[in-house]
Design an enzyme around this catalytic site. Structure first.
Site, short mmCIF file in Angstrom:
data_model
loop_
_atom_site.label_atom_id
_atom_site.label_comp_id
_atom_site.label_asym_id
_atom_site.label_seq_id
_atom_site.Cartn_x
_atom_site.Cartn_y
_atom_site.Cartn_z
N GLU A 12 -2.34 4.38 14.85
CA GLU A 12 -2.04 5.24 13.71
C GLU A 12 -2.44 6.66 14.07
OE1 GLU A 12 -4.03 4.31 10.06
OE2 GLU A 12 -3.31 2.24 9.97
N GLU B 98 3.65 6.74 -0.03
CA GLU B 98 3.45 5.48 -0.75
C GLU B 98 2.67 5.76 -2.04
OE1 GLU B 98 2.35 2.13 2.02
OE2 GLU B 98 2.34 3.78 3.47
N LYS C 268 -0.74 3.78 -3.23
CA LYS C 268 -1.97 3.73 -2.44
C LYS C 268 -3.12 4.26 -3.28
CE LYS C 268 -2.20 3.57 1.87
NZ LYS C 268 -2.32 3.80 3.32
N GLU D 87 -3.81 10.00 0.46
CA GLU D 87 -3.34 8.73 1.02
C GLU D 87 -1.89 8.44 0.65
OE1 GLU D 87 -4.94 6.93 3.15
OE2 GLU D 87 -6.90 7.92 3.03
#
Length: 333
Positions: A256, A305, A308, A314
């Site tokens: 990541e 997203e 999250k 995030e």
């Protein structure tokens, strides 16, 4: 002369392809407005993204990946690790999520993500890895699929300068047997590398250009090695830690790396776009410590997203919006 120029052209194209193949994108599904899995696979293919990381064996995703030729890291969630300390459960997991999908191009299994030495799950990671690996061997897939786990840089007790990188005393007893397992089985270590968090946690000592790959010159000189960006420094700190742990040749896959586009300090569309573009270009050439070795890297993440939890940033790591529109002008190769 013309044939020679043509040959050089082919060699350059091959180098570019090698770099492009080293970049994948993580696909998380913590949103209520995301495209279907079929649309997502098509988006990977249309953008030339040849590798994907998913975090659990989602059957809909696996079905969509059939025949796509997209290389896959499939994850096992931390809360499933204890169950897989049972060898029969691990065999069943491999049957249900790997062997039942012969048309999916599995490359790695990530057994846990960012488990820390003090976490309750830490005691289960190595045994789960061993059991999953044994099930892969029993299926005669050990040459195709490697088993690993993903760590973050908080396991480092020291990271500056990079040559002084070492695992903390608390992390040593946890990570050392995992390192031995990986070396024994020819598998890489996964590491989630985030210059964004290093910068925002220490802005008085780390400059934004150093974190974004935009420093005009050398920022850190470490013996004979010179560092112009924080990503290289963090990754080489981990390589130094592996050397001290007796594994100088263990490969690291950057499982990541990303930069948020809104929600906190330095989280802007401009900064995020700069980071992703420069990261993609940079990983073709390796770090000062591992010069010339393309770094297999997975951008985090495919989409913003909106479900999250935690810090608002995030929700804003996507390189695409949920409507499948690119957030940045970047090429994946």
């Amino acid at each position: 002369m013309a044939p020679m120029l043509l040959l050089i052209g082919f060699l350059i194209a091959g180098l570019e392809l090698t770099g492009a193949q080293s970049v994948g994108v993580c696909y998380g599904k913590n949103g209520n407005n995301l495209p279907t899995d079929g649309e997502v696979v098509d988006l990977y293919k249309s953008n030339g993204i040849g590798s994907m990381r998913i975090y659990d064996p989602d059957q809909t995703t696996l079905n969509a990946l059939k025949g796509s030729n997209i290389e896959l890291i499939i994850g096992i969630l931390n809360n499933n690790l204890q169950a897989l300390t049972d060898a029969t459960a691990a065999t069943n997991w491999v049957q249900n999520n790997i062997r039942n999908y012969p048309d999916v191009k599995f490359k790695y299994i990530a057994v846990g993500n960012e488990v820390h030495p003090g976490d309750a799950e830490a005691q289960f990671v190595l045994t789960a890895m061993q059991n999953i690996h044994n099930a892969i061997v029993a299926a005669n897939l050990q040459n195709q699929i490697k088993v690993s786990t993903a760590i973050d840089t908080t396991l480092l007790g020291n990271s500056y300068p990079p040559s002084a990188g070492s695992f903390s005393a608390a992390a040593n007893s946890y990570i050392s047997p995992i390192i031995n397992f990986l070396v024994s089985n020819g598998a890489p270590l996964f590491a989630n590398i985030y210059p964004y968090f290093s910068y925002t946690n220490n802005p008085q000592d780390i400059s934004l250009p150093y974190a974004l790959f935009t420093s005009p010159g050398v920022v850190v000189t470490d013996g004979s090695l010179q560092y112009q960006n924080l990503f290289d420094a963090l990754l080489d700190s981990l390589y130094s830690a592996l050397e001290k742990a007796g594994a100088p040749n263990l490969q690291i896959v950057v499982s990541e790396s990303g930069w948020p586009s809104e929600g906190d300090t330095a989280a802007t569309v401009v900064n995020a776009g700069t980071y992703y573009k420069n990261l993609i270009n940079h990983v073709k050439g390796g770090t000062p410590k591992k010069s010339g070795q393309a770094i297999e890297t997975y951008l985090f993440a495919m989409f913003d997203e909106n479900l999250k939890t935690g810090s608002v940033i995030e929700q804003h790591f996507g390189v695409f919006s949920p409507d499948k529109q690119p957030k940045y002008q970047i090429s994946f190769g």
